[in-house]
Design a protein around this motif. Structure first.
Motif, PDB file in Angstrom:
ATOM      1  N   ALA A 179      55.857 106.329  29.887  1.00  0.00           N
ATOM      2  CA  ALA A 179      56.421 107.491  30.588  1.00  0.00           C
ATOM      3  C   ALA A 179      57.359 107.036  31.709  1.00  0.00           C
ATOM      4  O   ALA A 179      58.415 107.643  31.934  1.00  0.00           O
ATOM      5  CB  ALA A 179      55.285 108.352  31.161  1.00  0.00           C
ATOM      6  N   GLU A 186      60.394 109.252  33.825  1.00  0.00           N
ATOM      7  CA  GLU A 186      59.620 110.331  34.447  1.00  0.00           C
ATOM      8  C   GLU A 186      59.280 109.981  35.891  1.00  0.00           C
ATOM      9  O   GLU A 186      58.958 108.843  36.209  1.00  0.00           O
ATOM     10  CB  GLU A 186      58.325 110.592  33.666  1.00  0.00           C
ATOM     11  CG  GLU A 186      58.546 111.262  32.318  1.00  0.00           C
ATOM     12  CD  GLU A 186      57.235 111.716  31.691  1.00  0.00           C
ATOM     13  OE1 GLU A 186      56.306 112.057  32.454  1.00  0.00           O
ATOM     14  OE2 GLU A 186      57.138 111.731  30.454  1.00  0.00           O
ATOM     15  N   LYS A 187      59.318 110.979  36.758  1.00  0.00           N
ATOM     16  CA  LYS A 187      58.986 110.767  38.158  1.00  0.00           C
ATOM     17  C   LYS A 187      57.471 110.608  38.324  1.00  0.00           C
ATOM     18  O   LYS A 187      56.697 111.082  37.513  1.00  0.00           O
ATOM     19  CB  LYS A 187      59.472 111.946  39.002  1.00  0.00           C
ATOM     20  CG  LYS A 187      60.989 112.097  39.025  1.00  0.00           C
ATOM     21  CD  LYS A 187      61.404 113.263  39.913  1.00  0.00           C
ATOM     22  CE  LYS A 187      62.923 113.415  39.956  1.00  0.00           C
ATOM     23  NZ  LYS A 187      63.339 114.561  40.802  1.00  0.00           N
ATOM     24  N   LYS A 189      55.498 113.863  38.447  1.00  0.00           N
ATOM     25  CA  LYS A 189      55.324 114.491  37.138  1.00  0.00           C
ATOM     26  C   LYS A 189      54.276 113.745  36.318  1.00  0.00           C
ATOM     27  O   LYS A 189      53.486 114.364  35.592  1.00  0.00           O
ATOM     28  CB  LYS A 189      56.667 114.502  36.393  1.00  0.00           C
ATOM     29  CG  LYS A 189      56.649 115.327  35.115  1.00  0.00           C
ATOM     30  CD  LYS A 189      58.025 115.395  34.490  1.00  0.00           C
ATOM     31  CE  LYS A 189      57.988 116.225  33.205  1.00  0.00           C
ATOM     32  NZ  LYS A 189      59.330 116.285  32.568  1.00  0.00           N
ATOM     33  N   ILE A 190      54.251 112.431  36.426  1.00  0.00           N
ATOM     34  CA  ILE A 190      53.255 111.631  35.706  1.00  0.00           C
ATOM     35  C   ILE A 190      51.847 111.971  36.202  1.00  0.00           C
ATOM     36  O   ILE A 190      50.908 112.122  35.415  1.00  0.00           O
ATOM     37  CB  ILE A 190      53.543 110.124  35.890  1.00  0.00           C
ATOM     38  CG1 ILE A 190      54.838 109.749  35.156  1.00  0.00           C
ATOM     39  CG2 ILE A 190      52.374 109.281  35.395  1.00  0.00           C
ATOM     40  CD1 ILE A 190      55.264 108.318  35.388  1.00  0.00           C
ATOM     41  N   ASN A 236      50.950 115.579  34.928  1.00  0.00           N
ATOM     42  CA  ASN A 236      50.814 115.728  33.472  1.00  0.00           C
ATOM     43  C   ASN A 236      49.770 114.809  32.844  1.00  0.00           C
ATOM     44  O   ASN A 236      49.194 115.157  31.802  1.00  0.00           O
ATOM     45  CB  ASN A 236      52.174 115.478  32.807  1.00  0.00           C
ATOM     46  CG  ASN A 236      53.195 116.533  33.166  1.00  0.00           C
ATOM     47  OD1 ASN A 236      52.835 117.634  33.581  1.00  0.00           O
ATOM     48  ND2 ASN A 236      54.468 116.208  33.030  1.00  0.00           N
TER      49      ASN A 236
END
Length: 328
Positions: free
Chosen positions: A227, A232-233, A236-237, A240
């Motif tokens: 990811a 991906e920031k 966000k990781i 999510n």
């Protein structure tokens, strides 16, 4: 599913019964080995009580009988629903425990929620920001509080927030000289804030450090690295992927912490003279109130064991693999 749950609860109930019997025997044996004389504790330091009166008091409470006879009499009585009478409070044991537990449950509940939520959030932040300043600050906070005695922290809070600043009452759960029915909600909240804060601050560190370690494990996994490679920031990781995988062990740890919560309550209630179950436990032990101490021991075991059962049930609900592939 139903068959599995039935087997699960049957095993848990049988284990609880075994633990209760063992706890009762051990508690009774320790009280018998204690140097505390229940009759002396009952009458106090008065020299006006004659030997004949002491003998009558011992006979009234059944203290003149052999230990095995007293234990068997108490055991048969509690099975029939009669938990006996407290020597300290001169009231039925169940009535005393019910009143004291109601006071303690608010203290423990508030502390449990605060320590769980704050510890979980701090652990997520510390794990996601590994090696950065915020991570070092959070870890330093946890290391310091892990080695801080609960009673010392309570005394410190009293000195700062009650004596120096005057923001909160020094002790008790209600104002002195005020009937309990006339105490307002605001006054009750003012009296419970410092004890709850003391109890929760210590517990935050264990939840935080445990969550941090789980976050670090997840952040080093292959799918997280993939990811990150996709751009991906971190935020966000975490939302999510990390939260979902960390929440289950964190929930389990929180419910498994019931024993630490109850143990910490004893120290906190002593420091703040908070009239709850913890203070009653200390009084019963120091004054040889065997019926009350045995009753509190049973209630505390059921309380802690309930936390373990809830944690196991949450595992079964959140992770279907446990229901299908592992027997609890």
């Amino acid at each position: 599913m139903n068959k599995g749950l039935g087997k699960f609860f049957t095993k848990k109930i049988l284990k609880l019964i075994t633990l209760l019997v063992a706890l009762c025997i051990i508690t009774f044996a320790l009280m018998e080995l204690s140097p505390i004389d229940p009759v002396t504790a009952y009458v106090g330091a008065s020299t006006k009580v004659s030997a004949e009166q002491r003998a009558l008091i011992a006979e009234h409470w059944g203290l003149n009988q052999p230990a095995l006879v007293r234990f068997w009499s108490w055991f048969k009585s509690i099975i029939s629903g009669d938990w006996g009478t407290s020597m300290i409070y001169r009231r039925p044991v169940l009535e005393v425990i019910g009143q004291k537990f109601l006071s303690s449950i608010w203290l423990m509940g508030i502390s449990w929620m605060l320590s769980g939520v704050i510890g979980f959030v701090l652990g997520i932040i510390s794990g996601a920001k590994e090696g950065k300043l915020i991570d070092k600050i959070i870890r330093g906070y946890c290391y310091i509080l892990m080695s801080t005695p609960t009673f010392w922290l309570g005394i410190l809070f009293i000195m700062v927030f009650s004596v120096s600043l005057g923001w909160f009452p020094v002790a008790l759960s209600v104002p002195i000289g005020v009937v309990s029915s006339q105490v307002s909600l605001v006054e009750r909240i003012q009296h419970i804030i410092l004890p709850a804060l003391t109890l929760s601050v210590i517990s935050i560190s264990s939840m935080c450090m445990y969550t941090r370690e789980k976050v670090l494990e997840i952040m080093k996994s292959d799918y997280i690295l993939f990811a990150k490679a996709r751009g991906e920031k971190t935020s966000k990781i975490v939302l999510n992927h990390v939260l979902k995988n960390v929440s289950l062990p964190a929930i389990t740890l929180q419910f498994l912490s019931f024993s630490e919560l109850f143990g910490g309550t004893i120290f906190v209630e002593q420091v703040f003279s908070y009239p709850g179950l913890g203070q009653a436990t200390v009084s019963a032990g120091l004054k040889g109130d065997l019926p009350l101490l045995m009753g509190i021991a049973i209630i505390s075991l059921v309380f802690v064991y309930s936390g373990n059962i809830i944690a196991d049930l949450l595992y079964r609900v959140v992770d279907p693999r446990i229901r299908e592939g592992r027997e609890l």
